[in-house]
Design an enzyme around this catalytic site. Structure first.
Site, PDB file in Angstrom:
ATOM      1  N   ASN A  18       0.849  -1.185   0.000  1.00 33.75           N
ATOM      2  CA  ASN A  18       0.000   0.000   0.000  1.00 33.75           C
ATOM      3  C   ASN A  18       0.891   1.243   0.000  1.00 33.75           C
ATOM      4  O   ASN A  18       2.114   1.153   0.128  1.00 33.75           O
ATOM      5  CB  ASN A  18      -0.979  -0.014   1.184  1.00 33.75           C
ATOM      6  N   GLU A  71       3.280   1.896   2.964  1.00 32.29           N
ATOM      7  CA  GLU A  71       4.437   0.984   2.976  1.00 32.29           C
ATOM      8  C   GLU A  71       5.486   1.416   1.963  1.00 32.29           C
ATOM      9  O   GLU A  71       6.695   1.328   2.226  1.00 32.29           O
ATOM     10  CB  GLU A  71       3.966  -0.442   2.691  1.00 32.29           C
ATOM     11  N   ASP A  95      -5.426  -8.673   2.192  1.00 31.52           N
ATOM     12  CA  ASP A  95      -5.377 -10.116   1.948  1.00 31.52           C
ATOM     13  C   ASP A  95      -6.326 -10.505   0.817  1.00 31.52           C
ATOM     14  O   ASP A  95      -6.005 -11.352  -0.020  1.00 31.52           O
ATOM     15  CB  ASP A  95      -5.760 -10.888   3.213  1.00 31.52           C
TER      16      ASP A  95
END
Length: 385
Positions: free
Chosen positions: A244, A247, A315
């Site tokens: 993302n 990050e 996820d």
């Protein structure tokens, strides 16, 4: 970390089973408007069924403790909650694996869990969902990483998370457990149509694991999707990174303010990690999809909605990306389906899954999808990288 991780010496079994034919990862990124239209994407979702995906990484136990508020304590200015129930859901790699299974994929789970109650419950929940859990090595005396969420509210109101307690004590798995892990991964890779790495930097994904996946990709085309926390440089020449924006900002050491800067960051991922493509997810802004040295696209979020819970949404996105590429989908087809799935799962509480039926209903009931648009990469501050 160098271009190749050092190889582990000895002890690794040789796969005797002939690998299945797999689609070459990261096909043509556009494929034309017809390939990105609803009928083509719905057809791709239907091919998810039976695709064998190896999910390797850190399997966590998400414990949900539900409660109703009763009164204010006399001991301190806090609510007293009356427990109404508790249950375990798969977290981390477990949630990614559960999403693959819910979408019709065949999951081979590879990881480490303790022989404690959360570990046993986690294995039972995964097995009940149809996952193959023989590759989850149970370590006596080990402690399964557990996240306990206290969710409270009255019977007639929406319940909300009020507290989270993490149990993530450090322990080093014994050598025999790691050897069993490597052997389970080797067997699973021989049968795989794709790989999903769910790395929380919590003891499972080490250099031998990454090297095994690289070796498997050298033998035949094998799509690999990487969902990692804080360890992007570790996955040099491995597969498709999907961080993302926060990050990526942490990795780059600078903020990204615009679409163009996010596109530049995606190209930097390709360049520095020496991979064919990269994705950067941007929440309600959708995501950026880039091919190394090629076009970079902004993929809008599909019908952005009021978010209920973002827990585990990454996820779900990773699971869809893995299945779409294992089924022969292009980068942009995979990205479009990922934003559709993300838009569904954030409407659900807690760590949740999305089914292929939900995706097909969402695709067929919401009209034409917004088309990805090309973005010119722009270094932060407008300087040359």
């Amino acid at each position: 970390m160098g271009p190749e991780a050092s190889q582990r010496g000895g002890g690794r079994p040789t796969a005797t089973q002939k690998p299945p034919q797999a689609s070459r990862p990261i096909p043509d990124p556009t494929g034309g408007r017809r390939a990105l239209a609803v009928p083509a994407l719905a057809g791709l979702v239907r091919t998810f069924s039976g695709r064998r995906i190896v999910v390797v990484g850190d399997f966590l136990a998400d414990c949900y403790l539900t409660a109703e508020p009763t009164r204010i304590s006399r001991e301190a200015p806090v609510l007293i909650l009356r427990e109404t129930g508790r249950h375990i859901r798969p977290g981390g790699a477990g949630n990614a694996a559960a999403n693959v299974a819910a979408l019709g994929g065949v999951v081979e789970a590879v990881g480490l869990v303790g022989d404690d109650e959360p570990g046993r419950s986690l294995r039972q929940v995964l097995a009940a969902s149809g996952l193959k859990v023989t590759g989850l090595v149970e370590v006596p005396g080990g402690q399964t990483i557990t996240k306990t969420r206290v969710v409270a509210g009255s019977r007639h109101a929406v319940q909300q998370q009020v507290l989270r307690i993490d149990r993530a004590e450090e322990w080093e798995p014994p050598a025999w457990a790691r050897e069993q892990l490597y052997q389970a991964l080797e067997r699973a890779l021989a049968r795989a149509d794709g790989v999903l790495i769910a790395d929380y930097a919590a003891r499972v994904v080490d250099e031998p694991v990454v090297d095994q996946i690289r070796q498997a990709r050298r033998r035949r085309p094998l799509p690999v999707v990487i969902d990692t926390r804080h360890r992007l440089p570790f996955f040099h020449r491995v597969g498709l990174p999907t961080p993302n924006q926060s990050e990526v900002e942490e990795w780059l050491g600078q903020p990204l303010h615009t679409q163009g800067e996010a596109a530049w960051a995606a190209q930097e991922l390709c360049r520095r990690l020496e991979v064919e493509a990269a994705l950067v997810t941007r929440g309600e802004e959708g995501l950026i999809a880039a091919r190394a040295g090629g076009p970079t696209f902004h993929v809008p979020a599909f019908r952005p909605t009021r978010v209920y819970d973002v827990t585990g949404a990454g996820d779900t996105v990773a699971a869809v990306l893995a299945l779409a590429q294992a089924s022969g989908g292009s980068l942009l087809q995979a990205a479009l389906l990922a934003v559709v799935a993300g838009g569904i799962v954030v409407r659900k509480p807690g760590t949740a899954t999305v089914t292929s039926r939900e995706m097909l209903a969402y695709l067929n009931g919401n009209g034409e999808l917004p088309h990805p648009s090309p973005v010119e990469p722009q270094p932060p501050g407008g300087s040359t990288p």
